[in-house]
Design a protein around this motif. Structure first.
Motif, mmCIF file in Angstrom:
data_model
loop_
_atom_site.group_PDB
_atom_site.id
_atom_site.type_symbol
_atom_site.label_atom_id
_atom_site.label_comp_id
_atom_site.label_asym_id
_atom_site.label_seq_id
_atom_site.Cartn_x
_atom_site.Cartn_y
_atom_site.Cartn_z
ATOM 1 N N LEU A 203 0.829 -1.199 0.000
ATOM 2 C CA LEU A 203 0.000 0.000 0.000
ATOM 3 C C LEU A 203 0.868 1.255 0.000
ATOM 4 C CD1 LEU A 203 -2.830 1.365 0.411
ATOM 5 C CD2 LEU A 203 -2.380 1.200 2.866
ATOM 6 N N GLY A 204 1.865 1.263 0.872
ATOM 7 C CA GLY A 204 2.793 2.388 0.992
ATOM 8 C C GLY A 204 4.202 1.861 1.185
ATOM 9 N N ARG A 356 -0.890 6.428 3.435
ATOM 10 C CA ARG A 356 -0.526 5.062 3.059
ATOM 11 C C ARG A 356 0.711 4.565 3.816
ATOM 12 N NH1 ARG A 356 1.482 4.906 -1.463
ATOM 13 N NH2 ARG A 356 1.344 7.032 -2.257
#
Length: 387
Positions: A203-204, A356
């Motif tokens: 996601l991040g 994120r």
């Protein structure tokens, strides 16, 4: 209790802040969007000696105090948290080698790791074992003067750039309790049978890779057993994670600071109903909450770092700092996004990246729920006192 940075630490922070604003902030959004590896930034970190933060000067490192160590992660994460990850796993492994390695191992590995000529990370987590490291299934069978290693590690930062990787293995699978049969091996990543099977989508926490590593009949010399004695790997790894939580707490403070800065700046610039939205009480309450929690997280983090500098164990202190700072980063990133309105959801602004990146700190180096349980046990048992 009074805490403030020394003049040397203030100068160090100023130099770090200038570097981040000049080298990282201008490129972070675009490089993260395109998946570009930050080669130039890594070269700059290497030139500053930051790959040797936790390596003693006698082996070519900076041997930074832990307050300065935390400053590095806060300032870099303010610009781009993924970059801090490149340094985090590397310096964690260096610290473990410097503290637990034999003299021969220190002299063999640390000088080139401290200079950044060679890179490293830490191979702990497995597909079926994260928080419960005693549940690892990677095996190392002693065969004469070498070990034969088989297993899979996952979520390994720096895996594609590592030259040597400390890998947690079971050297005695039948041992009771299990931790007595666990050891750390310093594995040469060029060894036949060692492979990086895939990069894991995230996601991040971009800018650095997180990979799955497979070891198939990898031959590791017995001299690569960290510390030269089997059965100490669990203690060696956990001692590193104790310090690693200061790193993660500082990263969380950096992300929270960036989210707060963005929210404050935008609230002053954005006008609605003929005035800056910073004039509206609803926005002011959010800013006050953000600033207060951010400063509390920062003080907790540097309290833990300062205590580590005194040579004391900081299990509870680092756990508290990591837990509170990471929850603060989560709250700050979400509130900053809300203050930005629709622009906070846009990839043209960095706020969505903070949103994120923040969850990683609540998961990494021990989930916050596990840390809360550990803190509570220390309080009940009298190992940690408050006040």
């Amino acid at each position: 209790m009074h805490f403030e940075f020394t003049e040397e630490q203030q100068d160090f922070r100023a130099a770090l802040r200038a570097m981040v604003d000049r080298e990282i902030v201008p490129v972070a959004v675009e490089w993260e969007r395109t998946g570009r590896y930050p080669t130039e930034i890594v070269a700059h970190l290497r030139a500053m000696g930051l790959f040797g933060m936790t390596t003693p000067p006698e082996y070519g490192g900076l041997g930074l105090d832990f307050v300065s160590f935390a400053l590095v992660y806060e300032e870099i994460s303010r610009g781009w948290m993924g970059i801090a990850g490149i340094l985090g796993s590397h310096n964690l492994a260096c610290w473990i080698i410097a503290r637990h390695g034999t003299e021969e191992q220190k002299r063999k590995f640390l000088p080139r790791l401290a200079s950044g000529e060679h890179r490293t990370g830490i191979g702990l987590t497995e597909p079926g074992a994260g928080t419960d490291l005693q549940g690892i299934s990677t095996r190392a069978r002693l065969d004469g003067d070498h070990y034969i290693v088989n297993g899979t590690k996952t979520w390994i930062t720096n895996a594609r750039h590592a030259d040597v990787l400390p890998v947690l293995v079971k050297t005695d699978p039948s041992s009771t309790p299990a931790h007595r049969g666990i050891s750390l091996l310093l594995v040469d990543t060029a060894s036949p049978g060692f492979s990086v099977s895939r990069d894991l989508g995230k996601l991040g926490y971009k800018g650095t890779e997180s990979c799955e590593v497979v070891l198939e009949d990898v031959v590791v010399p017995a001299s690569a057993l960290l510390g030269g004695v089997e059965g100490r790997g669990m203690q060696q790894a956990l001692s590193g994670l104790e310090i690693g939580r200061i790193n993660v707490a500082a990263r969380a403070v950096g992300v929270a600071q960036a989210a707060y800065d963005a929210a404050l700046r935008y609230s002053r610039e954005r006008h609605a109903f003929g005035q800056p939205i910073a004039n509206f009480q609803a926005i002011q309450l959010k800013l006050a909450d953000l600033a207060t929690r951010l400063q509390a997280a920062r003080l907790l983090t540097y309290w833990a770092a300062a205590k580590a500098d005194s040579g004391e164990r900081v299990d509870s202190e680092a756990g508290m700092a990591k837990y509170f700072a990471s929850e603060t980063a989560l709250a700050a990133s979400l509130e900053s996004m809300r203050i930005h309105g629709g622009y906070g959801y846009s990839t043209e602004f960095p706020v969505e990246r903070y949103y994120r990146d923040a969850p990683l700190m609540a998961i990494g180096e021990g989930t916050n729920d596990i840390l809360r349980i550990g803190i509570a046990k220390a309080l009940v048992n009298g190992a940690c006192t408050i006040g």
